[in-house]
Design an enzyme around this catalytic site. Structure first.
Site, short mmCIF file in Angstrom:
data_model
loop_
_atom_site.label_atom_id
_atom_site.label_comp_id
_atom_site.label_asym_id
_atom_site.label_seq_id
_atom_site.Cartn_x
_atom_site.Cartn_y
_atom_site.Cartn_z
N ARG A 1 -15.95 4.37 -5.59
CA ARG A 1 -14.56 3.98 -5.28
C ARG A 1 -14.26 4.09 -3.78
O ARG A 1 -13.33 3.47 -3.28
CB ARG A 1 -13.58 4.80 -6.12
CG ARG A 1 -12.16 4.26 -6.03
CD ARG A 1 -11.25 4.82 -7.10
NE ARG A 1 -9.92 4.28 -6.95
CZ ARG A 1 -8.97 4.33 -7.87
NH1 ARG A 1 -9.21 4.91 -9.02
NH2 ARG A 1 -7.77 3.83 -7.64
N ARG B 1 3.77 16.25 -19.55
CA ARG B 1 2.30 16.12 -19.36
C ARG B 1 1.80 14.70 -19.61
O ARG B 1 0.63 14.48 -19.95
CB ARG B 1 1.54 17.11 -20.24
CG ARG B 1 1.85 18.55 -19.95
CD ARG B 1 0.72 19.46 -20.35
NE ARG B 1 1.05 20.82 -19.99
CZ ARG B 1 1.61 21.70 -20.81
NH1 ARG B 1 1.88 21.35 -22.05
NH2 ARG B 1 1.89 22.90 -20.40
N LYS C 1 -4.07 5.35 -9.36
CA LYS C 1 -3.64 6.35 -8.37
C LYS C 1 -2.11 6.41 -8.36
O LYS C 1 -1.45 5.38 -8.26
CB LYS C 1 -4.14 5.98 -6.97
CG LYS C 1 -5.61 6.33 -6.75
CD LYS C 1 -5.99 6.14 -5.30
CE LYS C 1 -7.46 6.49 -5.09
NZ LYS C 1 -7.91 6.21 -3.71
N GLU D 1 -5.20 -6.43 2.32
CA GLU D 1 -6.04 -5.81 1.27
C GLU D 1 -6.93 -6.87 0.61
O GLU D 1 -8.05 -6.59 0.22
CB GLU D 1 -5.17 -5.11 0.22
CG GLU D 1 -4.49 -3.83 0.68
CD GLU D 1 -5.44 -2.63 0.82
OE1 GLU D 1 -6.60 -2.69 0.37
OE2 GLU D 1 -5.00 -1.62 1.41
N GLU E 1 -12.93 8.54 -7.60
CA GLU E 1 -13.39 8.38 -6.21
C GLU E 1 -14.46 9.41 -5.83
O GLU E 1 -14.44 9.98 -4.73
CB GLU E 1 -12.20 8.46 -5.24
CG GLU E 1 -12.47 7.71 -3.94
CD GLU E 1 -11.23 7.57 -3.08
OE1 GLU E 1 -10.17 7.19 -3.59
OE2 GLU E 1 -11.35 7.83 -1.87
N LYS F 1 -11.69 -4.81 -8.26
CA LYS F 1 -11.22 -3.42 -8.29
C LYS F 1 -11.53 -2.78 -9.65
O LYS F 1 -11.95 -1.61 -9.70
CB LYS F 1 -9.72 -3.35 -7.97
CG LYS F 1 -9.25 -1.90 -7.94
CD LYS F 1 -8.08 -1.62 -7.06
CE LYS F 1 -7.82 -0.11 -7.03
NZ LYS F 1 -6.62 0.25 -6.30
N HIS G 1 -5.68 4.21 8.69
CA HIS G 1 -4.85 5.41 8.47
C HIS G 1 -4.57 6.12 9.79
O HIS G 1 -3.47 6.64 10.02
CB HIS G 1 -5.54 6.39 7.50
CG HIS G 1 -5.52 5.90 6.08
ND1 HIS G 1 -6.43 6.30 5.14
CD2 HIS G 1 -4.70 5.02 5.45
CE1 HIS G 1 -6.16 5.70 3.99
NE2 HIS G 1 -5.12 4.92 4.15
N HIS H 1 0.86 -1.56 6.42
CA HIS H 1 -0.45 -1.05 6.00
C HIS H 1 -1.51 -2.15 6.12
O HIS H 1 -2.60 -1.92 6.65
CB HIS H 1 -0.34 -0.53 4.57
CG HIS H 1 -1.63 0.00 4.04
ND1 HIS H 1 -2.27 1.07 4.61
CD2 HIS H 1 -2.43 -0.42 3.01
CE1 HIS H 1 -3.40 1.30 3.96
NE2 HIS H 1 -3.51 0.42 2.98
N ASN I 1 -11.99 1.95 0.52
CA ASN I 1 -11.40 2.41 1.78
C ASN I 1 -11.96 1.65 2.98
O ASN I 1 -11.77 2.08 4.12
CB ASN I 1 -11.64 3.92 1.96
CG ASN I 1 -10.89 4.71 0.93
OD1 ASN I 1 -9.78 4.36 0.56
ND2 ASN I 1 -11.52 5.76 0.42
N HIS J 1 -10.07 1.36 6.14
CA HIS J 1 -8.94 2.28 6.03
C HIS J 1 -9.06 3.52 6.92
O HIS J 1 -8.05 4.16 7.21
CB HIS J 1 -8.73 2.72 4.58
CG HIS J 1 -8.06 1.67 3.74
ND1 HIS J 1 -8.61 0.41 3.55
CD2 HIS J 1 -6.88 1.66 3.05
CE1 HIS J 1 -7.81 -0.30 2.77
NE2 HIS J 1 -6.75 0.43 2.46
#
Ligand code: GLY
Length: 358
Positions: free
Chosen positions: A244, A117, A139, A181, A240, A230, A255, A268, A248, A251
């Site tokens: 947040r 955990r 993330k 990015e 998010e 960030k 994507h 990417h 994106n 993106h």
């Protein structure tokens, strides 16, 4: 050296992000300063291990070598990392150390988040993309047959140790994918609500040669700026729920084209740059921004000479956007430029998109 601190409101955790450009072997003593006498398992990307592996003065069984490539970010590899941690009898006082790019940080981070955990985690990003994006903000996750990053968690590390010397080992394409990015942050800067004003558009314009030549001091400053932006966002909205989402920017389209091309044709960052061009065109056609600001964006992107991506059939793109895990039933969510270095969220149905691009 630069040290930034992250304090996530929803958790007790506060942790440092340290940016240096000293010799790689010195990293090991920095790691030991954090782990103390506790045990650790290093998950290190194969390429980084081949180039720099001996900086980790650890016995073989405490080093998990992760093969390179997104396809390794799967259940099987995740299980192997957990099995190794179990075999080593790691306890909750012990550490997983992720040394590599985004894939490594994501899967090792997810193993740390879920082993017993949650055990301690140190992120050592070795690509520009991981330095400015994936190693910061918590993330973690793995891919499934149904899509990328579909299983994961938000799990903040105990520290992020960045050494810009790693970036000299990247090939041009890998380095530039990180710059995709970086460019993103320039166009969202004001919306990040950071106390400091960096004027990243200007910084990227004035320092393009130093950045492309990987000048260590310039890269250190650039990484500091991106991470500060960030941190400002994730401190306000770790999960998010709202703010947040601005990360994106570019993106939604990126994507979609990554998915259409099965993640094989473009990196990417290349896809993100194409996505940024797309949202600038869209915002201009919708009357949200002046043509002069669109030209600023186009000129900046040109300076960095990214791989050119052709336009995709818009119907195919819309279908792919609807499959994205962030898709919304009421429409496709875009983060659009709304003012210089500022963005806003818009939800659009197919016909609205087709009106501008059909
Ligand atoms: N890479 C986007 C985020 O961390 O939210």
């Amino acid at each position: 050296m630069q040290t930034l601190n992250v304090k996530i409101n929803s958790s007790e955790k506060s942790y440092p992000i340290i940016i240096k450009n000293n010799d790689i072997p010195e990293l090991y003593s920095e790691i030991l300063d954090i782990t103390g006498k506790n045990n650790c398992l290093a998950v290190i990307s194969q390429k980084v291990f081949q180039l720099f592996g001996n900086f980790l003065n650890l016995p073989k069984e405490r080093i998990f070598i992760l093969k390179d490539g997104e396809k390794e970010k799967n259940f099987k590899t995740y299980q192997k990392i957990l099995d190794r941690a179990l075999k080593l009898k790691l306890t909750r006082n012990d550490f997983i150390i992720a040394v590599g790019g985004g894939v490594c940080g994501d899967i090792a981070g997810f193993a740390a988040a879920t082993y017993m955990r949650g055990i301690h985690l140190i992120q050592v990003p070795t690509t520009l993309l991981a330095c400015v994006d994936s190693s910061v903000g918590g993330k973690t996750g793995i891919d499934t047959d149904y899509g990328k990053n579909l299983v994961g968690s938000f799990y903040q590390p105990d520290a992020v140790l960045i050494n810009t010397n790693f970036l000299n080992s990247l090939d041009d394409r890998q380095f530039k994918t990180g710059l995709g990015e970086v460019i993103k942050y320039a166009f969202i800067e004001k919306s990040c609500k950071c106390e400091e004003d960096f004027n990243l558009i200007n910084y990227l314009t004035l320092n393009a040669d130093q950045i492309l030549n990987r000048d260590a001091k310039t890269l250190e400053e650039l990484i500091k700026i991106c991470i500060s932006l960030k941190i400002s966002v994730v401190e306000k909205d770790e999960k998010e729920g709202n703010l947040r989402k601005i990360l994106n920017f570019g993106h939604t389209y990126a994507h979609a084209i990554e998915q259409i091309t099965r993640y094989k044709k473009y990196t990417h960052g290349e896809a993100v740059v194409k996505g940024i061009e797309f949202v600038f065109n869209m915002a201009y056609k919708m009357g949200l921004i002046l043509e002069s600001y669109k030209f600023v964006a186009e000129d900046l992107i040109k300076k960095y000479n990214f791989k050119q991506i052709p336009d995709f059939n818009i119907n195919k793109v819309i279908s792919a956007m609807k499959l994205d895990k962030k898709a919304h039933p009421d429409g496709i969510v875009f983060i659009l430029p709304s003012d210089c270095a500022a963005v806003k969220e818009y939800k659009m149905v197919d016909n609205e998109i087709l009106k501008y691009f059909g």
